[in-house]
Motif scaffolding. Sequence first.
Motif, PDB file in Angstrom:
ATOM      1  N   GLN A  31       0.855  -1.171   0.000  1.00  0.00           N
ATOM      2  CA  GLN A  31       0.000   0.000   0.000  1.00  0.00           C
ATOM      3  C   GLN A  31       0.897   1.229   0.000  1.00  0.00           C
ATOM      4  OE1 GLN A  31      -2.502  -1.715   3.498  1.00  0.00           O
ATOM      5  NE2 GLN A  31      -3.833  -0.295   2.443  1.00  0.00           N
ATOM      6  N   PHE A  32       0.331   2.359  -0.400  1.00  0.00           N
ATOM      7  CA  PHE A  32       1.094   3.604  -0.392  1.00  0.00           C
ATOM      8  C   PHE A  32       0.287   4.736   0.237  1.00  0.00           C
ATOM      9  CE2 PHE A  32       3.030   1.128  -3.745  1.00  0.00           C
ATOM     10  CZ  PHE A  32       4.385   1.367  -3.557  1.00  0.00           C
ATOM     11  N   TYR A  33       1.008   5.605   0.898  1.00  0.00           N
ATOM     12  CA  TYR A  33       0.466   6.870   1.420  1.00  0.00           C
ATOM     13  C   TYR A  33       0.943   7.940   0.471  1.00  0.00           C
ATOM     14  CZ  TYR A  33       0.891  11.079   4.469  1.00  0.00           C
ATOM     15  OH  TYR A  33       0.855  12.345   5.006  1.00  0.00           O
ATOM     16  N   LEU A  34       0.073   8.886   0.152  1.00  0.00           N
ATOM     17  CA  LEU A  34       0.429   9.927  -0.821  1.00  0.00           C
ATOM     18  C   LEU A  34      -0.171  11.247  -0.365  1.00  0.00           C
ATOM     19  CD1 LEU A  34       1.289  10.894  -3.740  1.00  0.00           C
ATOM     20  CD2 LEU A  34      -0.920   9.994  -4.506  1.00  0.00           C
ATOM     21  N   ARG A  35       0.659  12.283  -0.347  1.00  0.00           N
ATOM     22  CA  ARG A  35       0.127  13.610   0.022  1.00  0.00           C
ATOM     23  C   ARG A  35       0.303  14.571  -1.139  1.00  0.00           C
ATOM     24  NH1 ARG A  35       2.308  18.203   3.137  1.00  0.00           N
ATOM     25  NH2 ARG A  35       4.134  16.959   3.701  1.00  0.00           N
ATOM     26  N   LEU A  36      -0.807  15.163  -1.547  1.00  0.00           N
ATOM     27  CA  LEU A  36      -0.812  16.046  -2.714  1.00  0.00           C
ATOM     28  C   LEU A  36      -1.264  17.437  -2.317  1.00  0.00           C
ATOM     29  CD1 LEU A  36      -2.759  13.664  -5.119  1.00  0.00           C
ATOM     30  CD2 LEU A  36      -0.294  14.112  -5.138  1.00  0.00           C
ATOM     31  N   HIS A  37      -0.706  18.409  -2.974  1.00  0.00           N
ATOM     32  CA  HIS A  37      -1.127  19.787  -2.832  1.00  0.00           C
ATOM     33  C   HIS A  37      -1.874  20.111  -4.124  1.00  0.00           C
ATOM     34  CE1 HIS A  37       0.256  23.969  -1.289  1.00  0.00           C
ATOM     35  NE2 HIS A  37      -0.667  23.464  -0.516  1.00  0.00           N
ATOM     36  N   VAL A  38      -3.170  20.354  -4.037  1.00  0.00           N
ATOM     37  CA  VAL A  38      -3.945  20.508  -5.283  1.00  0.00           C
ATOM     38  C   VAL A  38      -4.666  21.839  -5.326  1.00  0.00           C
ATOM     39  CG1 VAL A  38      -4.329  18.017  -5.434  1.00  0.00           C
ATOM     40  CG2 VAL A  38      -6.040  19.445  -4.345  1.00  0.00           C
ATOM     41  N   LYS A  39      -4.934  22.270  -6.549  1.00  0.00           N
ATOM     42  CA  LYS A  39      -5.733  23.491  -6.731  1.00  0.00           C
ATOM     43  C   LYS A  39      -7.157  23.176  -6.321  1.00  0.00           C
ATOM     44  CE  LYS A  39      -2.748  24.853 -10.489  1.00  0.00           C
ATOM     45  NZ  LYS A  39      -2.522  24.527 -11.906  1.00  0.00           N
ATOM     46  N   ASP A  40      -7.737  24.075  -5.574  1.00  0.00           N
ATOM     47  CA  ASP A  40      -9.076  23.837  -5.072  1.00  0.00           C
ATOM     48  C   ASP A  40     -10.103  24.234  -6.122  1.00  0.00           C
ATOM     49  OD1 ASP A  40     -11.055  23.098  -3.378  1.00  0.00           O
ATOM     50  OD2 ASP A  40     -11.018  24.943  -2.193  1.00  0.00           O
ATOM     51  N   GLU A  41     -10.254  23.408  -7.143  1.00  0.00           N
ATOM     52  CA  GLU A  41     -11.251  23.720  -8.162  1.00  0.00           C
ATOM     53  C   GLU A  41     -12.178  22.524  -8.371  1.00  0.00           C
ATOM     54  OE1 GLU A  41      -8.527  23.153 -12.015  1.00  0.00           O
ATOM     55  OE2 GLU A  41      -8.104  25.076 -11.009  1.00  0.00           O
ATOM     56  N   ILE A  42     -13.337  22.812  -8.921  1.00  0.00           N
ATOM     57  CA  ILE A  42     -14.324  21.746  -9.117  1.00  0.00           C
ATOM     58  C   ILE A  42     -13.736  20.646 -10.000  1.00  0.00           C
ATOM     59  CG2 ILE A  42     -16.545  21.203 -10.194  1.00  0.00           C
ATOM     60  CD1 ILE A  42     -17.412  24.062  -9.308  1.00  0.00           C
ATOM     61  N   GLY A  43     -13.924  19.403  -9.558  1.00  0.00           N
ATOM     62  CA  GLY A  43     -13.448  18.283 -10.371  1.00  0.00           C
ATOM     63  C   GLY A  43     -12.004  17.911 -10.126  1.00  0.00           C
ATOM     64  N   ALA A  44     -11.341  18.631  -9.222  1.00  0.00           N
ATOM     65  CA  ALA A  44      -9.917  18.321  -8.955  1.00  0.00           C
ATOM     66  C   ALA A  44      -9.763  16.883  -8.470  1.00  0.00           C
ATOM     67  CB  ALA A  44      -9.360  19.293  -7.911  1.00  0.00           C
ATOM     68  N   PHE A  45     -10.519  16.558  -7.436  1.00  0.00           N
ATOM     69  CA  PHE A  45     -10.365  15.221  -6.895  1.00  0.00           C
ATOM     70  C   PHE A  45     -10.794  14.152  -7.890  1.00  0.00           C
ATOM     71  CE2 PHE A  45     -11.458  11.469  -4.471  1.00  0.00           C
ATOM     72  CZ  PHE A  45     -10.241  11.278  -3.835  1.00  0.00           C
ATOM     73  N   ALA A  46     -11.853  14.487  -8.673  1.00  0.00           N
ATOM     74  CA  ALA A  46     -12.339  13.526  -9.674  1.00  0.00           C
ATOM     75  C   ALA A  46     -11.243  13.193 -10.684  1.00  0.00           C
ATOM     76  CB  ALA A  46     -13.570  14.088 -10.370  1.00  0.00           C
ATOM     77  N   SER A  47     -10.498  14.221 -11.111  1.00  0.00           N
ATOM     78  CA  SER A  47      -9.478  13.926 -12.128  1.00  0.00           C
ATOM     79  C   SER A  47      -8.332  13.097 -11.544  1.00  0.00           C
ATOM     80  CB  SER A  47      -8.968  15.215 -12.773  1.00  0.00           C
ATOM     81  OG  SER A  47      -8.288  15.991 -11.811  1.00  0.00           O
ATOM     82  N   ILE A  48      -8.047  13.313 -10.254  1.00  0.00           N
ATOM     83  CA  ILE A  48      -7.013  12.490  -9.611  1.00  0.00           C
ATOM     84  C   ILE A  48      -7.481  11.032  -9.479  1.00  0.00           C
ATOM     85  CG2 ILE A  48      -5.717  12.120  -7.474  1.00  0.00           C
ATOM     86  CD1 ILE A  48      -5.969  15.192  -7.036  1.00  0.00           C
ATOM     87  N   SER A  49      -8.692  10.892  -8.976  1.00  0.00           N
ATOM     88  CA  SER A  49      -9.156   9.520  -8.746  1.00  0.00           C
ATOM     89  C   SER A  49      -9.357   8.808 -10.084  1.00  0.00           C
ATOM     90  CB  SER A  49     -10.421   9.501  -7.887  1.00  0.00           C
ATOM     91  OG  SER A  49     -11.505   9.992  -8.608  1.00  0.00           O
ATOM     92  N   ASP A  50      -9.695   9.574 -11.107  1.00  0.00           N
ATOM     93  CA  ASP A  50      -9.830   8.993 -12.438  1.00  0.00           C
ATOM     94  C   ASP A  50      -8.491   8.438 -12.928  1.00  0.00           C
ATOM     95  OD1 ASP A  50     -11.298   8.507 -14.855  1.00  0.00           O
ATOM     96  OD2 ASP A  50     -10.069  10.108 -15.746  1.00  0.00           O
ATOM     97  N   LEU A  51      -7.421   9.208 -12.717  1.00  0.00           N
ATOM     98  CA  LEU A  51      -6.082   8.759 -13.123  1.00  0.00           C
ATOM     99  C   LEU A  51      -5.717   7.445 -12.425  1.00  0.00           C
ATOM    100  CD1 LEU A  51      -2.948  11.049 -13.268  1.00  0.00           C
ATOM    101  CD2 LEU A  51      -2.820   8.769 -12.291  1.00  0.00           C
TER     102      LEU A  51
END
Lengths: 430, 430
Positions: free
Chosen positions: B349-369
Amino acid sequence: MEKDVSIGLLGLGVVGSGVIKIVEDHQEELQHQLGRGVKVEKVLVRDIEKARQIEIDHRLLTTNCEDVLANPDIDVVVEVMGGVENARKYILEALQAKKHVVTANKDLIALHGPELEETARQNGCDLFYEASVGGGIPLLRGLSDGLVSDRIQQVMGIVNGTTNYILTKMAKEGQSYEDALQKAQELGFAEADPTADVEGLDAARKMVILARLSFFTNVELEDVEVEGISKLSLTDIEYGKKLDLTMKLIGFANRHNNQIEVSVQPTFLSKSHPLASVNDEYNAVYVNGEAVGETMFYGPGAGSLPTATAVMSDVVEAIKNMLLGVNGKKFVKPRFEKELTPSDKRFSQFYLRLHVKDEIGAFASISDLFNRLDISFERILQTPSEKGFAEIIVVTHKTSLENFQNAMKKLDELQVIDTVESYFRVEGDA
Amino acid sequence: MEKDVSIGLLGLGVVGSGVIKIVEDHQEELQHQLGRGVKVEKVLVRDIEKARQIEIDHRLLTTNCEDVLANPDIDVVVEVMGGVENARKYILEALQAKKHVVTANKDLIALHGPELEETARQNGCDLFYEASVGGGIPLLRGLSDGLVSDRIQQVMGIVNGTTNYILTKMAKEGQSYEDALQKAQELGFAEADPTADVEGLDAARKMVILARLSFFTNVELEDVEVEGISKLSLTDIEYGKKLDLTMKLIGFANRHNNQIEVSVQPTFLSKSHPLASVNDEYNAVYVNGEAVGETMFYGPGAGSLPTATAVMSDVVEAIKNMLLGVNGKKFVKPRFEKELTPSDKRFSQFYLRLHVKDEIGAFASISDLFNRLDISFERILQTPSEKGFAEIIVVTHKTSLENFQNAMKKLDELQVIDTVESYFRVEGDA
């Protein structure tokens, strides 16, 4: 290729089956270690036709012990039948026939270890019993070889998996003792008659073996003070949690100067003690040596393959010694006269739960009594009163067992005390 | 009374002083084990007049290595001087003079173990190095004797006390890496130049030794992937706590079929993993064997007397072998060609910490990848956004290292990602 070394098994239960499986599956490892193979030549069973968990050629099975004990092809006899009297008789016969013996039988070693070792020594044979304590944990070897130059001061162990499983269930899931025991029985961690486990007798036998090895004295089973877990209440376990204390059944073998204490008792450990986080059916033994300081050995305390691993480590050692011609050299001879530590020299903290009348000055009269006996409190918990009674839980600073027992007697005479609900030893800087 | 056995010391630092002290204080134990005493005959030092922690007869000290190496009275040479080149030269000379050698020198054994063992074997001498890994813990003995019939699958260890001390301070007291390191230096747990410890090199050397013993392959230092703790941020340790994960510097030696992985890396352990509660300067090594299952060895990983206890256990074994005439029989010969596990077969398993732009769909595009790479999330933590950025922490389900590294590359191209702050391996059923 050298000829295989033949071993004979007495018994084909849980551990015996594990030995068969390791000899089959890990033949390559054994070959590599010994430069030759190991094979199981004969297995003494009670009933050849009985259905078994493992596949085994029926021609290997016998109901006649002489097929193992008097078999000239067999060099090492592995006793995994359990029980005391027959096991003792067979092992003596094997040793007298100059066969090396490996046993997993803690009851036998606790009761007759010195006699068997003397017989082995006289016959130039090895007698090893790594599997008798701590199942698969290479513990006796760690104590007797690894810490050989040290002076061991304390051995504290969770050496019974059944009770540790029950206590874990009680602490983590708030189950009653009865429910947790039943669950343990369903899972095969406890026997139909759980007495030997839950009353601490199994742990006591293991502590006898550990105390002999650690302190080189002739400790006997009757020297061990034993208290089991069958009377433990969930209430204390829950109060313990609030005080960051974890309840475990602990076997102690402590040395003060040349006096020793061997006991098994339910004990509250401070959360930071390495043994406090040993859960479920696991075993662990914490060893404090004058030079090495704190060490701990952790692992499966029972089970077919883990225990068989320990048995086979002994078999390999006996075979290596055979190949080198140096069997019968490794025995722990007592060199100190046994002297037990009297209760005025046994110090620990104590947890105490009292049911007291909720009247003015109740707590003052209790603390006054302890004060006069020079026992001070480290922590106090008082619950809101209910129907005119309150519960008071205290954790004392270190005091002698004698002093504490004295206080318990005097408490009984105190007017404000309804009942002394329970008290336990506390270890590890509460 | 038999004549004492004489040993010679190379070096009189922390461990050497401990050896002197044990030989003095525990002479009775040694007598009992060996039927004769042990005495220190000569000690090689750089400066005879130097002030020392222990009292020692100056006539025992010498600055001429030949007084130890060519001394006909000395049977066992104990190398506790450290360093590689001189230690190697002296040990080779001692072995060629048919002296048994005990060393605590992990650097030397990691780099030149096979050469030294071969020389010892050719000269019929013992070469033991219990103290080189895990200080006072009887660990190598547990692996090589106790689990001799088993097939070890995994060794996971906290084998460096300095970094464990630093990580404990960071986790428990919220100290920064720099502050914790300084504290460790003040207490003598870290050296003035802490590089070898904090960058994982010390741990890597120990893992080489453990991997060779466990897997019987010719592992070299260059096979170990090493990452230290000097870049760790307190932020990740704090997030870890919220996820019940504890950060430890873990040495891994894993076997899958006949492929092995040896690495040292900062790793998040689930709180229930036995290694997670190993704190301060303590060491512990968790071993998973095919038959025995989970075992763990815990204790002081360094320190004068603990390490000297391990050294003396080797000295006693060498002397016992001498008395029995069976030296030079115990070596781990490689029997498998080394093959390293490729990254597509290393799962965790892996732990991952990301700094992301707070815009609509940000998390969706990450989880999609991640979804497209077949990596699913077990846990997600999103912090409230600040100045248009949010922090997202995920813990993945098990996936291959290759797959995860692939995801890391693709993340970089993702518009919504500001920075990939950190990622760590996660072990123990997060």
